[in-house]
Write an enzyme that holds these catalytic residues in place. Structure first.
Site, short mmCIF file in Angstrom:
data_model
loop_
_atom_site.label_atom_id
_atom_site.label_comp_id
_atom_site.label_asym_id
_atom_site.label_seq_id
_atom_site.Cartn_x
_atom_site.Cartn_y
_atom_site.Cartn_z
N ASP A 26 35.50 34.06 45.82
CA ASP A 26 35.10 33.04 46.81
C ASP A 26 35.86 33.08 48.14
O ASP A 26 36.21 32.02 48.69
CB ASP A 26 35.23 31.64 46.20
CG ASP A 26 34.33 31.43 44.99
OD1 ASP A 26 33.60 32.37 44.60
OD2 ASP A 26 34.36 30.33 44.41
N LYS A 131 27.56 32.54 42.24
CA LYS A 131 27.79 31.63 41.11
C LYS A 131 27.60 30.18 41.55
O LYS A 131 28.03 29.79 42.62
CB LYS A 131 29.20 31.84 40.55
CG LYS A 131 30.34 31.55 41.52
CD LYS A 131 31.67 31.94 40.91
CE LYS A 131 32.86 31.59 41.77
NZ LYS A 131 33.11 30.18 41.96
N LYS A 134 32.29 26.76 39.24
CA LYS A 134 33.65 27.15 39.62
C LYS A 134 34.01 28.48 38.93
O LYS A 134 34.61 29.35 39.53
CB LYS A 134 34.66 26.05 39.24
CG LYS A 134 34.34 24.68 39.84
CD LYS A 134 34.22 24.73 41.35
CE LYS A 134 33.95 23.33 41.92
NZ LYS A 134 33.42 23.42 43.31
N VAL A 159 40.31 32.34 46.14
CA VAL A 159 40.58 30.91 46.29
C VAL A 159 39.60 30.07 45.47
O VAL A 159 38.49 30.52 45.20
CB VAL A 159 40.48 30.50 47.78
CG1 VAL A 159 41.51 31.25 48.60
CG2 VAL A 159 39.08 30.72 48.37
N CYS A 164 38.63 27.64 41.34
CA CYS A 164 37.76 28.76 40.91
C CYS A 164 38.53 29.94 40.32
O CYS A 164 38.03 30.61 39.41
CB CYS A 164 36.88 29.20 42.08
SG CYS A 164 35.70 27.90 42.51
#
Ligand code: TIU
Length: 230
Positions: A26, A131, A134, A159, A164
């Site tokens: 992420d 996704k 998380k 991050v 996550c």
């Protein structure tokens, strides 16, 4: 390349490079860039931005060694059919997921803010896992892709450390993957969560995985490449 070792806590992390993937979680513009969704919520993005340079260095070395890289992005379909109503209203914020934000609709696939920062942009051959949650394994084909590619171990960066990254490491651990988290390549908006998020992973003999730093991974790769060239 044969089995390599990385100095880590709680003990040496041993891995076969061809069966180990770098999984970058992420690193999206909305979480990291000034003026993005994360900052709009009042978060200090500098806490995350310090991870960009070490991630870039690690990514370059990992790619240079010809090893596998995967990226994830948290986000939703444009029609929001995969967005749980509970996630939509959580936080009672005036602006939430799917609304117009500073870089397009917040956490919606295809919008500028949802994409990965240019410094770590995926190469065409590197899978990008979109996704909705998380954890990177929930409602995605990540596990199938890793199985097809013979991946047994993961270096997990990105991050945020306690959200996550932690959720993904826990999911990976339950599916039989050994995870190593380099602490300079993961970031939290909250320093105390950064510290505790890492402690939780390595406690109790490495209950979820190992913690190290990118310098030690680079050292292991460099030692391996100089051994094969001499
Ligand atoms: N990627 C990720 O961690 N998503 C989050 O929402 N993190 C927060 O810390 N909010």
């Amino acid at each position: 390349m044969k089995t390599l070792g990385i100095e880590a806590e709680p003990y040496l992390y041993e891995f076969e490079p061809s069966h180990t993937a770098l999984l970058i979680i992420d690193m999206q513009r909305d979480f990291l860039e000034p003026g993005g969704f994360g900052e709009m919520l009042g978060n200090d993005v500098s806490q995350l931005r310090r991870t960009i340079a070490p991630n870039r260095k690690l990514l370059t070395a990992w790619r240079g060694a010809g090893l596998q890289v995967l990226h994830t992005r948290e986000g939703h379909r444009a029609d929001l059919t995969d967005l749980p109503p509970a996630k939509k209203i959580r936080g009672r914020s005036k602006t939430s997921i799917g609304d117009a934000g500073p870089m397009g609709r917040i956490l919606v696939r295809g919008e500028a803010g949802h994409d990965i920062i240019p410094e770590l942009y995926p190469l065409p051959a590197e899978p990008v896992i979109d996704k909705p949650g998380k954890g990177a394994f929930f409602a995605t084909d990540l596990h199938a892709i890793l199985q097809h590619r013979g991946i047994k171990k993961l270096i997990v960066t990105g991050v945020t450390t306690e959200v996550c990254v932690n959720t993904t490491v826990r999911e990976a651990n339950d599916r039989g993957y050994d995870c190593l988290v380099p602490e300079d390549c993961v970031g939290s908006y909250f320093p105390e969560f950064q510290e505790m998020g890492l402690k939780m992973i390595k406690a109790q003999g490495g209950i979820f995985g190992w913690v190290s730093d990118s310098g030690k991974i680079l050292a292991a790769l460099e030692a391996a490449s100089s051994n094969t060239t001499t």
